[in-house]
Write a protein that holds these residues in place. Structure first.
Motif, PDB file in Angstrom:
ATOM      1  N   ARG A 281      84.531  17.578  70.349  1.00  0.00           N
ATOM      2  CA  ARG A 281      83.709  16.692  69.541  1.00  0.00           C
ATOM      3  C   ARG A 281      84.054  16.877  68.064  1.00  0.00           C
ATOM      4  O   ARG A 281      84.570  17.917  67.648  1.00  0.00           O
TER       5      ARG A 281
ATOM      6  N   ASN B 174      81.389  10.538  68.667  1.00  0.00           N
ATOM      7  CA  ASN B 174      80.943  11.592  69.572  1.00  0.00           C
ATOM      8  C   ASN B 174      80.115  11.038  70.721  1.00  0.00           C
ATOM      9  O   ASN B 174      80.235  11.486  71.867  1.00  0.00           O
TER      10      ASN B 174
ATOM     11  N   SER C  30      78.983  16.631  59.451  1.00  0.00           N
ATOM     12  CA  SER C  30      78.278  17.258  58.329  1.00  0.00           C
ATOM     13  C   SER C  30      78.345  16.320  57.132  1.00  0.00           C
ATOM     14  O   SER C  30      78.964  15.248  57.200  1.00  0.00           O
TER      15      SER C  30
ATOM     16  N   SER D 256      83.156  17.552  64.227  1.00  0.00           N
ATOM     17  CA  SER D 256      82.120  18.257  63.477  1.00  0.00           C
ATOM     18  C   SER D 256      81.483  17.279  62.502  1.00  0.00           C
ATOM     19  O   SER D 256      82.164  16.658  61.690  1.00  0.00           O
TER      20      SER D 256
END
Length: 460
Positions: free
Chosen positions: A206, A224, A210, A208
């Motif tokens: 997946r 995702n 942020s 990340s």
């Protein structure tokens, strides 16, 4: 430049060039505005200075008598000293010079009633000629000249500075635009790299997520989420193939066994031959039924579930299906409670199959002497429901979420009959979903199971 906007160009370059072009256009309009404003402001001051000085000088001459005789070089030079960068020349009626400031000696000055700019050597000047026609004893001209070399040099220098600033600004905009765009698009590059690296055997990876809640983060979350659905779909597909292979392996093994039996003893013993033929025929029928169910599910997955709709009475259809099962399971009591009459415009065969699936499931889990209750009634908002409740052993709470999964069978020890491929409830859900309905299950171990099917009347 147009190569940057071709289909093969990187989006980072396209954004950078567009950003630079817009910034350059903004600089161009700002610079033009600054230059025009200052140019008009300076021209206005020059005109105002010439006109004010001219009015003052002429008003003073009006009380001195003959201005042509009055003017001489010394007087004009004295006036020039009091007025910064302003000089005078007095002409008679024939245009001959009578007197002038020393600054203007040897200079060819045009005669014009309007303020006119002219060049003399490396100097720029502005002149306005006044006709002395209001004086009693003379006729002639007074020329008021202003040196505007500094102002013109300033404007020339200003436009050069503005051009250099625009060029530097353009370079800075390209550099900053490229760096900013590269930084902003870096998450997209990571998404691209991750998408390249992910294969069908590596769907667990997946991105990340942020940073700020912007469009890039939403894209990563969507990516995702897509991977979650793909992984789940691949797992279901893999499980489906595995389960289908398992279901087909048993009848094929049975058929192979009876074929071997026929090969050994079928020619000599009629009872062996008849038994093998019946068994092979039954297993072939089971395989045919299984393949038809698999095909139905595959078509439903591809949204190709064909429907031949007609108007029919759902009450009569239920009564018809109950009559069929009463013949097949005479030891079980069937109760039909119809609180409303339902007319449907739908595929009658699909609804037959739907009822048979639930009733067959209820019969499998019902013991001798038990009852199965079918209820039918209308609901609010143009919905209706029908339910099938049995008195079987019920379903464990841990098994409830999976009863509609393909090939899933909770506890085979609870069934009286071992027939069934585990596809019935999956097919039922596909049929109900195709009519925008929903299925609810109420069950408790030891107290039976109840399936409630809710469907909209307007879509049926």
């Amino acid at each position: 430049m147009f190569n940057f906007f071709s289909k093969k160009s990187k989006i980072s370059w396209k954004i950078t060039i567009m950003y630079a072009l817009m910034f350059m256009m903004l600089l161009f309009f700002i610079n033009i505005s600054i230059y025009c404003f200052l140019s008009l402001f300076i021209d206005g001051n020059i005109k105002k200075s010439i006109n004010n000085t001219s009015e003052f000088v002429l008003s003073q001459l009006s009380i001195l008598g003959d201005p042509i005789d009055y003017f001489d070089a010394d007087i004009l030079q004295e006036i020039s000293r009091s007025e910064e960068n302003i000089f005078f020349r007095a002409l008679d009626g024939e245009g001959n010079t009578k007197a002038q400031s020393r600054y203007l000696q040897g200079m060819k000055i045009p005669i014009s009633s309007d303020i006119t700019q002219f060049r003399s050597g490396d100097r720029m000047l502005s002149v306005k000629t006044f006709e002395l026609k209001n004086f009693a004893f003379s006729r002639g001209f007074l020329q008021v000249v202003r040196d505007i070399t500094f102002e013109k040099n300033f404007l020339d220098f200003l436009i050069l500075v503005l051009m250099v600033a625009a060029a530097i600004g353009a370079l800075i905009s390209v550099l900053l635009g490229y760096l900013t765009t590269k930084r902003m698009l870096s998450p997209i590059n990571k998404i691209t790299e991750t998408a390249r690296e992910i294969g069908s055997s590596d769907l667990g990876r997946r991105l990340s997520v942020s940073g700020p809640d912007d469009e890039i983060k939403k894209l990563a979350l969507t990516f995702n989420s897509m991977l979650d659905r793909l992984e789940q779909s691949f797992k279901k597909q893999k499980q489906f193939v595995s389960d289908a292979s398992h279901e087909l392996r048993t009848p094929l093994s049975v058929i192979k066994g009876y074929v071997d039996l026929l090969d050994r003893w079928g020619k000599e013993k009629e009872e062996v031959r008849d038994e093998a033929i019946q068994a092979i025929k039954a297993e072939a029928e089971n395989m045919k039924h299984l393949m038809e169910n698999l095909l139905l599910l595959a078509r439903a997955d591809d949204s190709e579930l064909k429907k031949e709709e007609e108007e029919f009475s759902f009450n009569e259809l239920i009564a018809e299906i109950i009559k069929e099962f009463q013949l097949l399971a005479s030891e079980i009591e069937f109760e039909f409670d119809a609180a409303a009459k339902i007319k449907l415009l739908a595929d009658k065969n699909l609804f037959k199959q739907l009822l048979r699936i639930f009733l067959d499931n209820a019969v499998k889990f019902s013991s001798q002497g038990s009852s199965i209750v079918i209820k039918l009634d209308k609901m609010k908002n143009d919905y209706f429901y029908f339910s099938i409740a049995d008195e079987g052993p019920g379903i464990k709470e841990t098994d409830l979420p999976y009863v509609f999964d393909r090939f899933y069978q909770a506890d085979k020890s609870r069934t009286r009959k071992k027939e069934g491929s585990g596809l019935g409830l999956a097919i039922a859900r596909q049929i109900v979903d195709s009519y925008q309905g929903k299925i609810e299950v109420e069950s408790e171990p030891g107290h039976g199971t109840k399936f409630i099917i809710k469907l909209p009347l307007k879509n049926c």
